[in-house]
Enzyme design. Sequence first.
Site, PDB file in Angstrom:
ATOM      1  N   LEU A  60     -71.742  93.037  36.336  1.00 38.14           N
ATOM      2  CA  LEU A  60     -73.071  92.779  35.774  1.00 38.14           C
ATOM      3  C   LEU A  60     -73.015  91.833  34.586  1.00 38.14           C
ATOM      4  O   LEU A  60     -72.053  91.819  33.816  1.00 38.14           O
ATOM      5  CB  LEU A  60     -73.713  94.101  35.353  1.00 38.14           C
ATOM      6  CG  LEU A  60     -73.861  95.116  36.490  1.00 38.14           C
ATOM      7  CD1 LEU A  60     -74.462  96.413  35.966  1.00 38.14           C
ATOM      8  CD2 LEU A  60     -74.705  94.558  37.628  1.00 38.14           C
ATOM      9  N   GLY A  63     -78.105  88.328  33.405  1.00 38.92           N
ATOM     10  CA  GLY A  63     -79.103  88.097  34.459  1.00 38.92           C
ATOM     11  C   GLY A  63     -79.534  89.426  35.087  1.00 38.92           C
ATOM     12  O   GLY A  63     -80.734  89.681  35.271  1.00 38.92           O
ATOM     13  N   HIS A  64     -78.563  90.287  35.392  1.00 43.44           N
ATOM     14  CA  HIS A  64     -78.905  91.600  35.947  1.00 43.44           C
ATOM     15  C   HIS A  64     -79.699  92.415  34.924  1.00 43.44           C
ATOM     16  O   HIS A  64     -80.649  93.106  35.277  1.00 43.44           O
ATOM     17  CB  HIS A  64     -77.638  92.387  36.302  1.00 43.44           C
ATOM     18  CG  HIS A  64     -76.805  91.775  37.373  1.00 43.44           C
ATOM     19  ND1 HIS A  64     -75.585  91.196  37.128  1.00 43.44           N
ATOM     20  CD2 HIS A  64     -77.018  91.649  38.713  1.00 43.44           C
ATOM     21  CE1 HIS A  64     -75.067  90.756  38.273  1.00 43.44           C
ATOM     22  NE2 HIS A  64     -75.911  91.006  39.233  1.00 43.44           N
ATOM     23  N   GLU A 175     -84.133  85.056  41.180  1.00 42.57           N
ATOM     24  CA  GLU A 175     -84.447  83.833  41.944  1.00 42.57           C
ATOM     25  C   GLU A 175     -83.256  82.902  42.125  1.00 42.57           C
ATOM     26  O   GLU A 175     -83.381  81.898  42.812  1.00 42.57           O
ATOM     27  CB  GLU A 175     -85.578  83.063  41.257  1.00 42.57           C
ATOM     28  CG  GLU A 175     -86.939  83.626  41.584  1.00 42.57           C
ATOM     29  CD  GLU A 175     -88.074  82.727  41.156  1.00 42.57           C
ATOM     30  OE1 GLU A 175     -87.851  81.859  40.274  1.00 42.57           O
ATOM     31  OE2 GLU A 175     -89.167  82.892  41.686  1.00 42.57           O
ATOM     32  N   LYS A 176     -82.119  83.224  41.506  1.00 37.80           N
ATOM     33  CA  LYS A 176     -80.950  82.381  41.787  1.00 37.80           C
ATOM     34  C   LYS A 176     -80.677  82.421  43.294  1.00 37.80           C
ATOM     35  O   LYS A 176     -80.373  81.405  43.895  1.00 37.80           O
ATOM     36  CB  LYS A 176     -79.715  82.853  41.007  1.00 37.80           C
ATOM     37  CG  LYS A 176     -78.522  81.934  41.245  1.00 37.80           C
ATOM     38  CD  LYS A 176     -77.357  82.279  40.363  1.00 37.80           C
ATOM     39  CE  LYS A 176     -76.706  83.570  40.760  1.00 37.80           C
ATOM     40  NZ  LYS A 176     -76.103  83.544  42.128  1.00 37.80           N
ATOM     41  N   LEU A 211     -76.445  82.187  35.463  1.00 34.04           N
ATOM     42  CA  LEU A 211     -75.522  83.322  35.345  1.00 34.04           C
ATOM     43  C   LEU A 211     -75.225  83.876  36.741  1.00 34.04           C
ATOM     44  O   LEU A 211     -76.127  84.018  37.569  1.00 34.04           O
ATOM     45  CB  LEU A 211     -76.123  84.411  34.455  1.00 34.04           C
ATOM     46  CG  LEU A 211     -76.382  84.007  32.997  1.00 34.04           C
ATOM     47  CD1 LEU A 211     -76.800  85.232  32.171  1.00 34.04           C
ATOM     48  CD2 LEU A 211     -75.156  83.359  32.371  1.00 34.04           C
ATOM     49  N   SER A 212     -73.959  84.142  36.973  1.00 37.95           N
ATOM     50  CA  SER A 212     -73.525  84.653  38.279  1.00 37.95           C
ATOM     51  C   SER A 212     -72.254  85.471  38.068  1.00 37.95           C
ATOM     52  O   SER A 212     -71.423  85.130  37.210  1.00 37.95           O
ATOM     53  CB  SER A 212     -73.207  83.469  39.196  1.00 37.95           C
ATOM     54  OG  SER A 212     -72.417  83.901  40.286  1.00 37.95           O
ATOM     55  N   SER A 213     -72.103  86.514  38.877  1.00 32.34           N
ATOM     56  CA  SER A 213     -70.883  87.329  38.785  1.00 32.34           C
ATOM     57  C   SER A 213     -69.657  86.491  39.095  1.00 32.34           C
ATOM     58  O   SER A 213     -68.548  86.793  38.671  1.00 32.34           O
ATOM     59  CB  SER A 213     -70.957  88.497  39.769  1.00 32.34           C
ATOM     60  OG  SER A 213     -72.139  89.216  39.546  1.00 32.34           O
TER      61      SER A 213
END
Length: 311
Positions: A60, A63-64, A175-176, A211-213
Amino acid sequence: MALRHGAGSPRCFLPGDAACKFFLLIRMEIIRTVADLDARLSAARAEGRSIGLVPTMGALHQGHISLVDRARRENDVVVVSVFVNPTQFNNPADLATYPRTEEADAALLEAAGVDYAFMPSVSEMYPRPDTRVFDLGDVAKVMEGAMRPGHFNGVAQVVSKLFAMTRPTRAYFGEKDFQQIAVIRRMADLEGFDIEIVDCPICRAADGLALSSRNVRLTPAQRVVAPNIHRILLESLDWAKSMSVAQVKARVIDAIDSYPDMSTEYYEIVNSLTLQPIRRWDDVLSTPGARPVGCVTVYLGDVRLIDNIKY
Ligand code: PAF
């Protein structure tokens, strides 16, 4: 009765405050089984409380947490699922290297005021193989659907299970993963789920990287290059004022691929509602409420990043 952060429960901002100490004792509960989840949520439903669900695959980040914050504002009870869903990975190496940070995830969720973190095992989610094939229609055939065969069917399988297990009032998605939201709406229609699907804006780092894991897998050098994806997409808003759709697509791909370590898998400019590629900017006018959206997937080394921009 277990008290939780719910409607009417004061949130804690003053650590010295007696009420605050009282409420700090109220812990988030980690739930591992469907039966336990059902027991907690049936009680909440019987009390007429609304339920917000945030489905995640863990690792996480902010973003989450922005989805959790919104779910917290709009619902009495917030459930976050943390489950790396094997059926949506068409590449075993991607599944094996997907970051797993359960302890840190639980700490973040507790700090964000989540009531229940649902962290099931694979056998709990899939006691038997899920052989369902969803008719997800055209929204699932392009872009991620074309590049990752079976991916969206796997997403539909796990999200339909989570919806059935949680029966939330609302479910929150970022929305990513622009196309994923359209696919989930389609699955929810097909399955007759009466759930409000809430799409939430992309969260970006200060330098613009979505942002991304997966960002944790970038090397320091790749992390420096990565924000150019968003920078180029932003620049393309200007290009769109004087260029055709085909010209903008070509220029975006050229600009991204001019970085030695970056390679565009696809850049499509699509109708935001049908997800079908457009040829002319005004093609979207035939779909009320639609606009052109540019969706990109870029390999940075072996890390696959996605982003999008609304024209
Ligand atoms: O977007 C994700 O993290 C996943 O695809 C989801 C929706 C949690 C389903 O596994």
